[in-house]
Design a protein around this motif. Structure first.
Motif, PDB file in Angstrom:
ATOM      1  N   GLY A 199      35.598  19.673  45.145  1.00  5.95           N
ATOM      2  CA  GLY A 199      36.767  18.973  45.654  1.00  5.95           C
ATOM      3  C   GLY A 199      37.040  17.652  44.975  1.00  5.95           C
ATOM      4  O   GLY A 199      37.844  16.861  45.448  1.00  5.95           O
ATOM      5  N   GLN A 200      36.366  17.416  43.835  1.00 10.38           N
ATOM      6  CA  GLN A 200      36.626  16.147  43.154  1.00 10.38           C
ATOM      7  C   GLN A 200      37.984  16.180  42.464  1.00 10.38           C
ATOM      8  O   GLN A 200      38.513  17.242  42.149  1.00 10.38           O
ATOM      9  CB  GLN A 200      35.517  15.843  42.136  1.00 10.38           C
ATOM     10  CG  GLN A 200      35.585  16.731  40.890  1.00 10.38           C
ATOM     11  CD  GLN A 200      34.582  16.323  39.834  1.00 10.38           C
ATOM     12  OE1 GLN A 200      33.620  15.631  40.099  1.00 10.38           O
ATOM     13  NE2 GLN A 200      34.795  16.795  38.623  1.00 10.38           N
ATOM     14  N   ASN A 201      38.507  15.007  42.237  1.00 14.67           N
ATOM     15  CA  ASN A 201      39.788  14.864  41.567  1.00 14.67           C
ATOM     16  C   ASN A 201      39.661  15.287  40.099  1.00 14.67           C
ATOM     17  O   ASN A 201      38.720  14.892  39.426  1.00 14.67           O
ATOM     18  CB  ASN A 201      40.207  13.384  41.662  1.00 14.67           C
ATOM     19  CG  ASN A 201      41.646  13.180  41.253  1.00 14.67           C
ATOM     20  OD1 ASN A 201      42.184  13.902  40.426  1.00 14.67           O
ATOM     21  ND2 ASN A 201      42.275  12.187  41.863  1.00 14.67           N
ATOM     22  N   ILE A 202      40.623  16.081  39.632  1.00 17.03           N
ATOM     23  CA  ILE A 202      40.584  16.559  38.246  1.00 17.03           C
ATOM     24  C   ILE A 202      40.615  15.389  37.256  1.00 17.03           C
ATOM     25  O   ILE A 202      40.037  15.451  36.176  1.00 17.03           O
ATOM     26  CB  ILE A 202      41.751  17.545  37.984  1.00 17.03           C
ATOM     27  CG1 ILE A 202      41.684  18.166  36.576  1.00 17.03           C
ATOM     28  CG2 ILE A 202      43.116  16.878  38.164  1.00 17.03           C
ATOM     29  CD1 ILE A 202      40.770  19.320  36.439  1.00 17.03           C
ATOM     30  N   TRP A 203      41.234  14.285  37.643  1.00 17.34           N
ATOM     31  CA  TRP A 203      41.336  13.118  36.751  1.00 17.34           C
ATOM     32  C   TRP A 203      40.002  12.405  36.569  1.00 17.34           C
ATOM     33  O   TRP A 203      39.863  11.570  35.686  1.00 17.34           O
ATOM     34  CB  TRP A 203      42.382  12.127  37.275  1.00 17.34           C
ATOM     35  CG  TRP A 203      43.742  12.718  37.170  1.00 17.34           C
ATOM     36  CD1 TRP A 203      44.466  13.300  38.178  1.00 17.34           C
ATOM     37  CD2 TRP A 203      44.532  12.848  35.987  1.00 17.34           C
ATOM     38  NE1 TRP A 203      45.651  13.772  37.688  1.00 17.34           N
ATOM     39  CE2 TRP A 203      45.717  13.501  36.353  1.00 17.34           C
ATOM     40  CE3 TRP A 203      44.350  12.471  34.656  1.00 17.34           C
ATOM     41  CZ2 TRP A 203      46.720  13.798  35.430  1.00 17.34           C
ATOM     42  CZ3 TRP A 203      45.344  12.769  33.743  1.00 17.34           C
ATOM     43  CH2 TRP A 203      46.513  13.418  34.127  1.00 17.34           C
ATOM     44  N   ASP A 204      39.039  12.722  37.434  1.00 24.10           N
ATOM     45  CA  ASP A 204      37.719  12.131  37.255  1.00 24.10           C
ATOM     46  C   ASP A 204      36.891  12.891  36.223  1.00 24.10           C
ATOM     47  O   ASP A 204      35.795  12.465  35.870  1.00 24.10           O
ATOM     48  CB  ASP A 204      36.963  12.106  38.589  1.00 24.10           C
ATOM     49  CG  ASP A 204      37.611  11.129  39.562  1.00 24.10           C
ATOM     50  OD1 ASP A 204      38.265  10.180  39.087  1.00 24.10           O
ATOM     51  OD2 ASP A 204      37.463  11.326  40.788  1.00 24.10           O
ATOM     52  N   SER A 205      37.413  14.034  35.766  1.00 24.07           N
ATOM     53  CA  SER A 205      36.694  14.818  34.774  1.00 24.07           C
ATOM     54  C   SER A 205      36.902  14.215  33.387  1.00 24.07           C
ATOM     55  O   SER A 205      38.027  14.064  32.918  1.00 24.07           O
ATOM     56  CB  SER A 205      37.176  16.269  34.787  1.00 24.07           C
ATOM     57  OG  SER A 205      36.893  16.883  33.555  1.00 24.07           O
ATOM     58  N   PHE A 206      35.791  13.843  32.732  1.00 23.13           N
ATOM     59  CA  PHE A 206      35.878  13.229  31.398  1.00 23.13           C
ATOM     60  C   PHE A 206      36.466  14.203  30.377  1.00 23.13           C
ATOM     61  O   PHE A 206      37.261  13.824  29.528  1.00 23.13           O
ATOM     62  CB  PHE A 206      34.494  12.777  30.929  1.00 23.13           C
ATOM     63  CG  PHE A 206      34.118  11.394  31.380  1.00 23.13           C
ATOM     64  CD1 PHE A 206      34.476  10.925  32.632  1.00 23.13           C
ATOM     65  CD2 PHE A 206      33.403  10.552  30.533  1.00 23.13           C
ATOM     66  CE1 PHE A 206      34.126   9.646  33.038  1.00 23.13           C
ATOM     67  CE2 PHE A 206      33.046   9.264  30.934  1.00 23.13           C
ATOM     68  CZ  PHE A 206      33.409   8.819  32.185  1.00 23.13           C
ATOM     69  N   ILE A 207      36.042  15.479  30.468  1.00 21.64           N
ATOM     70  CA  ILE A 207      36.489  16.417  29.436  1.00 21.64           C
ATOM     71  C   ILE A 207      37.978  16.709  29.611  1.00 21.64           C
ATOM     72  O   ILE A 207      38.720  16.825  28.634  1.00 21.64           O
ATOM     73  CB  ILE A 207      35.631  17.720  29.425  1.00 21.64           C
ATOM     74  CG1 ILE A 207      35.901  18.543  28.157  1.00 21.64           C
ATOM     75  CG2 ILE A 207      35.867  18.586  30.640  1.00 21.64           C
ATOM     76  CD1 ILE A 207      35.333  17.975  26.888  1.00 21.64           C
ATOM     77  N   TYR A 208      38.429  16.778  30.851  1.00 19.58           N
ATOM     78  CA  TYR A 208      39.850  17.030  31.112  1.00 19.58           C
ATOM     79  C   TYR A 208      40.701  15.871  30.587  1.00 19.58           C
ATOM     80  O   TYR A 208      41.641  16.065  29.819  1.00 19.58           O
ATOM     81  CB  TYR A 208      40.067  17.229  32.614  1.00 19.58           C
ATOM     82  CG  TYR A 208      41.514  17.451  32.985  1.00 19.58           C
ATOM     83  CD1 TYR A 208      42.128  18.688  32.794  1.00 19.58           C
ATOM     84  CD2 TYR A 208      42.267  16.412  33.534  1.00 19.58           C
ATOM     85  CE1 TYR A 208      43.456  18.886  33.114  1.00 19.58           C
ATOM     86  CE2 TYR A 208      43.604  16.601  33.864  1.00 19.58           C
ATOM     87  CZ  TYR A 208      44.190  17.833  33.646  1.00 19.58           C
ATOM     88  OH  TYR A 208      45.508  18.018  33.971  1.00 19.58           O
ATOM     89  N   ALA A 209      40.343  14.653  31.010  1.00 22.39           N
ATOM     90  CA  ALA A 209      41.093  13.463  30.589  1.00 22.39           C
ATOM     91  C   ALA A 209      41.008  13.273  29.074  1.00 22.39           C
ATOM     92  O   ALA A 209      41.981  12.864  28.431  1.00 22.39           O
ATOM     93  CB  ALA A 209      40.566  12.224  31.308  1.00 22.39           C
ATOM     94  N   GLY A 210      39.845  13.596  28.501  1.00 20.20           N
ATOM     95  CA  GLY A 210      39.638  13.410  27.066  1.00 20.20           C
ATOM     96  C   GLY A 210      40.433  14.402  26.232  1.00 20.20           C
ATOM     97  O   GLY A 210      41.081  14.028  25.254  1.00 20.20           O
ATOM     98  N   VAL A 211      40.380  15.680  26.621  1.00 19.05           N
ATOM     99  CA  VAL A 211      41.112  16.705  25.860  1.00 19.05           C
ATOM    100  C   VAL A 211      42.614  16.472  25.980  1.00 19.05           C
ATOM    101  O   VAL A 211      43.354  16.579  24.991  1.00 19.05           O
ATOM    102  CB  VAL A 211      40.731  18.136  26.337  1.00 19.05           C
ATOM    103  CG1 VAL A 211      41.668  19.177  25.753  1.00 19.05           C
ATOM    104  CG2 VAL A 211      39.287  18.440  25.941  1.00 19.05           C
ATOM    105  N   LEU A 212      43.065  16.097  27.163  1.00 24.38           N
ATOM    106  CA  LEU A 212      44.490  15.795  27.345  1.00 24.38           C
ATOM    107  C   LEU A 212      44.912  14.637  26.432  1.00 24.38           C
ATOM    108  O   LEU A 212      45.897  14.739  25.684  1.00 24.38           O
ATOM    109  CB  LEU A 212      44.774  15.431  28.813  1.00 24.38           C
ATOM    110  CG  LEU A 212      46.205  14.984  29.109  1.00 24.38           C
ATOM    111  CD1 LEU A 212      47.171  16.154  28.980  1.00 24.38           C
ATOM    112  CD2 LEU A 212      46.315  14.365  30.503  1.00 24.38           C
ATOM    113  N   ALA A 213      44.159  13.542  26.471  1.00 20.72           N
ATOM    114  CA  ALA A 213      44.494  12.364  25.667  1.00 20.72           C
ATOM    115  C   ALA A 213      44.421  12.679  24.169  1.00 20.72           C
ATOM    116  O   ALA A 213      45.285  12.253  23.394  1.00 20.72           O
ATOM    117  CB  ALA A 213      43.556  11.199  26.007  1.00 20.72           C
ATOM    118  N   GLY A 214      43.398  13.432  23.765  1.00 20.06           N
ATOM    119  CA  GLY A 214      43.254  13.794  22.352  1.00 20.06           C
ATOM    120  C   GLY A 214      44.400  14.671  21.875  1.00 20.06           C
ATOM    121  O   GLY A 214      44.921  14.495  20.769  1.00 20.06           O
ATOM    122  N   THR A 215      44.822  15.618  22.726  1.00 20.64           N
ATOM    123  CA  THR A 215      45.910  16.531  22.362  1.00 20.64           C
ATOM    124  C   THR A 215      47.234  15.774  22.246  1.00 20.64           C
ATOM    125  O   THR A 215      47.975  15.947  21.271  1.00 20.64           O
ATOM    126  CB  THR A 215      46.048  17.650  23.414  1.00 20.64           C
ATOM    127  OG1 THR A 215      44.755  18.229  23.618  1.00 20.64           O
ATOM    128  CG2 THR A 215      47.010  18.724  22.958  1.00 20.64           C
TER     129      THR A 215
END
Ligand SMILES: [Zn+2]
Length: 266
Positions: free
Chosen positions: A153-169
């Motif tokens: 139930g954690q926030n998806i925005w707390d995921s480093f890989i999610y935030a990182g891949v989004l920002a990198g893309t």
């Protein structure tokens, strides 16, 4: 105390990074080869190889041939020392093993960024081996961090890989667009690739501030050069130094800058 240790460690790493840049250019080996004066080739004595201090003791000249030593050496050492000191002060807690991993990772990434910055500044080229090595490290670290801190139930925005891949893309797409429409005149393909690393490292939304600062600093620098008549409108300016500077500021000051920004709006 932590700051002092990290600072001194940073000075030493900075000294090593100067050597890395130089030897990667000449494709020489890093280890087990003693440093030489690039001009007269004489071996540098151990007591002339002390970060920061030796430069001033020697009066910025080689002891043997009296040729000037570049300011690049003490500047890179000092900058690396300060960045390491700040990382130690902000993230290192000796009793928590995860903070060892975190600070080690930050130190490695910033070391690579310093070397990439200096190399681009000197030779107008992004070092592929350091860039892709760091991209690989950042992906592994982000996955590791998410795995360590996972909860249901954690926030998806707390995921480093999610935030990182989004920002990198997003970063790569934006830069690739600029590279394509200008046919590499405004920006090189190396800068677009560097955006992947910066995105993975900073994550979303810190990357936005980093890019904004990079463009702003680059523009200011370009205007200064034109005013001083050192460059013409068309001449090439390396962009990685500004990207790394923007990344550094966003990394340490994102929350204060965004708080200040929102306070202006409301
Ligand atoms: Zn010399």
């Amino acid at each position: 105390m932590t700051i002092a240790i990290f600072f001194i460690f940073g000075l030493m790493i900075g000294s090593f990074l100067n050597v890395v840049v130089f030897r990667l250019r000449l494709a020489e080996s890093f280890f087990w080869t003693r440093s030489k004066c690039p001009h007269c080739q004489s071996l540098i004595r151990w007591f002339d190889n002390i970060p920061l201090l030796s430069f001033f003791v020697l009066g910025a000249r080689c002891r043997d041939c009296r040729k000037k030593i570049s300011w690049q050496y003490p500047l890179v050492e000092l900058a690396t020392g300060i960045v390491f000191g700040a990382i130690g002060a902000n993230f290192f807690v000796s009793s928590e093993w995860l903070s060892w991993v975190l600070t080690g990772y930050y130190c490695l990434i910033f070391s690579a960024l310093v070397a990439i910055l200096v190399y681009d500044w000197l030779y107008f080229e992004i070092l592929g081996i350091l860039l892709w090595g760091s991209v690989f490290l950042a992906i592994i670290f982000n996955l590791f961090w998410d795995w360590q801190n996972f909860s249901f139930g954690q926030n998806i925005w707390d995921s480093f890989i999610y935030a990182g891949v989004l920002a990198g893309t997003v970063g790569f797409s934006l830069f690739f667009f600029l590279v394509a429409i200008s046919r590499e005149k405004w920006m090189g393909m190396g800068d677009a690739n560097l955006a992947i690393l910066l995105g993975l490292f900073l994550g979303w939304p810190k990357i936005i501030l980093a890019f904004f600062l990079a463009f702003a600093l680059g523009a200011i620098y370009g205007i200064i050069l034109i005013v001083l008549k050192k460059k013409k409108m068309k001449s090439q300016i390396p962009f990685a130094p500004f990207l790394v500077a923007g990344t550094l500021i966003s990394f340490f000051f994102f929350s204060s800058v965004s708080a200040w920004y929102w306070s202006l709006l409301f």
